[in-house]
Write a protein that holds these residues in place. Structure first.
Motif, PDB file in Angstrom:
ATOM      1  N   ARG A   1      32.061 -52.188  -9.752  1.00 49.30           N
ATOM      2  CA  ARG A   1      33.401 -52.172  -9.209  1.00 49.30           C
ATOM      3  C   ARG A   1      33.967 -50.754  -9.225  1.00 49.30           C
ATOM      4  O   ARG A   1      33.782 -50.012 -10.185  1.00 49.30           O
ATOM      5  N   THR A   2      34.706 -50.416  -8.165  1.00 46.52           N
ATOM      6  CA  THR A   2      35.324 -49.100  -8.114  1.00 46.52           C
ATOM      7  C   THR A   2      36.440 -49.018  -9.137  1.00 46.52           C
ATOM      8  O   THR A   2      37.265 -49.906  -9.251  1.00 46.52           O
ATOM      9  N   GLY A   3      36.391 -47.941  -9.908  1.00 50.48           N
ATOM     10  CA  GLY A   3      37.438 -47.734 -10.912  1.00 50.48           C
ATOM     11  C   GLY A   3      37.268 -48.567 -12.144  1.00 50.48           C
ATOM     12  O   GLY A   3      38.170 -48.624 -12.990  1.00 50.48           O
ATOM     13  N   ALA A   4      36.123 -49.257 -12.312  1.00 51.82           N
ATOM     14  CA  ALA A   4      35.907 -50.071 -13.496  1.00 51.82           C
ATOM     15  C   ALA A   4      35.812 -49.176 -14.706  1.00 51.82           C
ATOM     16  O   ALA A   4      35.188 -48.129 -14.679  1.00 51.82           O
ATOM     17  N   GLY A   5      36.414 -49.609 -15.756  1.00 50.74           N
ATOM     18  CA  GLY A   5      36.387 -48.837 -16.990  1.00 50.74           C
ATOM     19  C   GLY A   5      37.446 -47.767 -17.079  1.00 50.74           C
ATOM     20  O   GLY A   5      37.554 -47.051 -18.050  1.00 50.74           O
TER      21      GLY A   5
ATOM     22  N   ARG B   1      21.287 -56.236 -29.237  1.00 54.32           N
ATOM     23  CA  ARG B   1      22.550 -55.501 -29.081  1.00 54.32           C
ATOM     24  C   ARG B   1      22.698 -54.950 -27.662  1.00 54.32           C
ATOM     25  O   ARG B   1      23.793 -54.950 -27.096  1.00 54.32           O
ATOM     26  N   TRP B   2      21.600 -54.502 -27.075  1.00 48.59           N
ATOM     27  CA  TRP B   2      21.659 -54.022 -25.684  1.00 48.59           C
ATOM     28  C   TRP B   2      22.054 -55.160 -24.741  1.00 48.59           C
ATOM     29  O   TRP B   2      22.857 -54.964 -23.830  1.00 48.59           O
TER      30      TRP B   2
ATOM     31  N   ASP C   1      26.030 -57.705 -21.263  1.00 51.94           N
ATOM     32  CA  ASP C   1      26.850 -58.881 -20.946  1.00 51.94           C
ATOM     33  C   ASP C   1      28.326 -58.520 -20.879  1.00 51.94           C
ATOM     34  O   ASP C   1      29.062 -59.025 -20.031  1.00 51.94           O
ATOM     35  N   ARG C   2      28.751 -57.631 -21.818  1.00 56.62           N
ATOM     36  CA  ARG C   2      30.164 -57.214 -21.793  1.00 56.62           C
ATOM     37  C   ARG C   2      30.467 -56.357 -20.568  1.00 56.62           C
ATOM     38  O   ARG C   2      31.545 -56.446 -19.981  1.00 56.62           O
TER      39      ARG C   2
END
Length: 201
Positions: free
Chosen positions: A196-200, A182-183, A188-189
């Motif tokens: 990346r800046t601002g990712a999520g 699961r980790w 992978d997701r």
């Protein structure tokens, strides 16, 4: 064992994962099984072994008889005989030609290992024979049979405990593998957006 001791503390711990709690419950269940099943199995196996061995003791004592043998003459030492310089007094035996009378009354004569330090003609010693005078091994005594039964029961209890512990380790191993899988899926997701800046947002 650490999982068991922390089971109560983990109940309300916000950092406790469901798998941590499951591992603790598996460990607790295994401990309870060892404490309850191992003694029962050991007692059952020991009791069964005691019954079987005591039956064997009775049968051997009925079929084997102590007979007094008389030394006819000492025989030459065989290479297989114990060395008198390295043998204890209990192991020291000499090959002799001896004569004895069987329980059925028939006379017998033959080579025998006598537990005599210095056998001479006419010396007497005890041997075990069947009803017809054939040499047999000394019968098992009751105390030795009981000792073997206790050891069998103890061994069965240890094997039972080992199997339960092995089952616990196998279950925990599968749980850990699923956790790692699961980790890996979660990484992978998150991978394409990592760094990346601002990712999520």
């Amino acid at each position: 064992m650490r999982a068991i001791s922390g089971l109560w503390r983990w109940r309300r711990n916000p950092l406790c994962r469901a798998t941590d709690l499951a591992e603790a419950w598996v460990a607790l269940a295994a401990l309870l099984l060892i404490l309850s099943a191992a003694p029962v199995v050991g007692s059952f196996v020991g009791g069964a072994a005691q019954d079987a061995l005591q039956r064997s003791v009775r049968a051997q004592h009925e079929a084997r008889h102590p007979v007094t043998a008389t030394v006819v003459r000492k025989l030459d030492r065989s290479p297989l005989d114990a060395d008198p310089e390295t043998s204890s007094g209990r192991d020291l035996r000499n090959r002799v030609l001896a004569g004895w009378t069987a329980p059925d009354g028939s006379p017998h004569q033959g080579p025998v290992l006598a537990s005599l330090k210095d056998p001479r003609q006419g010396d007497e010693f005890r041997i075990w024979t069947d009803r017809h005078g054939r040499l047999v091994a000394r019968p098992l005594d009751s105390a030795t049979a009981s000792t073997h039964a206790v050891l069998a029961g103890f061994g069965a209890a240890l094997v039972t405990g080992g199997l339960i512990e092995g089952g616990r380790r196998l279950i925990v191993w599968h749980m850990v593998r699923r956790r790692y899988a699961r980790w890996d899926q979660a990484w992978d997701r998150a991978g394409p957006d990592w760094g990346r800046t601002g990712a999520g947002n």
